[in-house]
Motif scaffolding. Sequence first.
Motif, mmCIF file in Angstrom:
data_model
loop_
_atom_site.group_PDB
_atom_site.id
_atom_site.type_symbol
_atom_site.label_atom_id
_atom_site.label_comp_id
_atom_site.label_asym_id
_atom_site.label_seq_id
_atom_site.Cartn_x
_atom_site.Cartn_y
_atom_site.Cartn_z
ATOM 1 N N TRP A 37 -25.262 -21.415 58.954
ATOM 2 C CA TRP A 37 -24.603 -21.602 58.819
ATOM 3 C C TRP A 37 -24.123 -22.734 57.930
ATOM 4 O O TRP A 37 -25.915 -22.135 56.856
ATOM 5 C CB TRP A 37 -24.558 -22.957 59.561
ATOM 6 N N ARG A 56 -22.242 -16.472 63.210
ATOM 7 C CA ARG A 56 -22.463 -17.580 62.037
ATOM 8 C C ARG A 56 -22.472 -18.447 62.705
ATOM 9 O O ARG A 56 -20.954 -19.044 63.388
ATOM 10 C CB ARG A 56 -20.511 -17.254 61.767
ATOM 11 N N MET A 57 -23.449 -19.569 62.327
ATOM 12 C CA MET A 57 -23.198 -21.119 63.471
ATOM 13 C C MET A 57 -22.326 -21.838 63.259
ATOM 14 O O MET A 57 -21.903 -22.348 62.483
ATOM 15 C CB MET A 57 -24.631 -21.066 63.856
ATOM 16 N N ARG A 58 -21.526 -22.675 64.395
ATOM 17 C CA ARG A 58 -21.321 -23.801 64.272
ATOM 18 C C ARG A 58 -21.925 -24.701 63.593
ATOM 19 O O ARG A 58 -21.277 -25.703 63.329
ATOM 20 C CB ARG A 58 -20.614 -24.224 65.867
ATOM 21 N N ASP A 59 -22.933 -25.397 64.389
ATOM 22 C CA ASP A 59 -23.244 -26.120 63.411
ATOM 23 C C ASP A 59 -24.966 -25.461 62.932
ATOM 24 O O ASP A 59 -25.199 -25.136 63.541
ATOM 25 C CB ASP A 59 -23.758 -27.503 63.509
ATOM 26 N N ALA A 62 -27.292 -25.067 66.193
ATOM 27 C CA ALA A 62 -27.303 -24.049 66.908
ATOM 28 C C ALA A 62 -27.727 -22.753 65.662
ATOM 29 O O ALA A 62 -28.578 -22.223 66.667
ATOM 30 C CB ALA A 62 -25.957 -23.702 66.496
#
Length: 322
Positions: A37, A56-59, A62
């Motif tokens: 991220w 690809r993480m949201r935040d 995560a």
Amino acid sequence: MPEPVSIGLIGAGIMGERMLRAILAQSPELVRAAGIWDPSAEAMARIAGELPQVARMRDPAAVIAASDCVYVASPPASHLGHAREALAAGKSVFCEKPLAIDVADSRAFVTEAGRRGAVNFPFASSPAVSQLQDWVAAGTIGGSRRIVIEVAFATWPRSWQADAAGWLDRREQGGFTREVVSHFLFLSRRLGGTLHGLQASVSFPEADRSERRIEARLLAGDIPVTLTGSVGTTQKDDHNIWMLEGEGGAIRLCDWSLAEQRQPDGSWQRAPDALTQLEARPVALRRQLEGVAKLARGEPHQLATLEEALNVQEIVEAILAS
């Protein structure tokens, strides 16, 4: 065989991407990339285009939830926020240096974290540093007498760091003392002992820009250390020498990865299996990741400890405050 260690990455800049590629190059039985991220949509798009197999993480939350160990490669002011969230979730932390921009906060974090964290000083896994240690152990130089550190840059930031100039060339988080000199202070501490007894001067000739020259004297254990650093004094993007001189000879590390031994006639002879920085980097990164796997499993490792990193940060910040 133990399960592979899942490493999540916070920060997709130069160091984050370099570490991510190193993870992908290792055996999947050792480590795997849990995901990455970065607050920059541009950085995430670059990862999506070049490394589409990586989640690809949201935040940051995560990333932490998906990981056994979290690698924090964001700008220094954000390091401890992410690291504390990872520790609170029961994960281990591998952090870029410096630990933070506030020494008191770093001291508190070291107490909180115990043995669940380490810091990315690649000299802990460097083939050239291993050669230096072998020479010392063999009695090549006799009793240690002094350490000399010299660093110089054509410009700051270096050409390949131009995209990060927004923080790398600012007094709050940036400068070559934090970014580069810290590595050689870590090396001095690991081979010599606790850093202390600092006397230093620093030059900030441009308002709100990072330092352009430093001079310092200190001790690594009981070994005197002399340090000089400057910008605009070489045509090289990055030039550095770390030398340990003893009663019977001297050894040195040149330009990050070249171990050399001084000969009786004063010339320097390079180790026969010396690697260039480009050749040595993947070797050191592999060894660092082996250490990260051990850290995550609670096993002994060779990585830079939080205590070592804190000692280095204390000296760095004292130089910049001088």
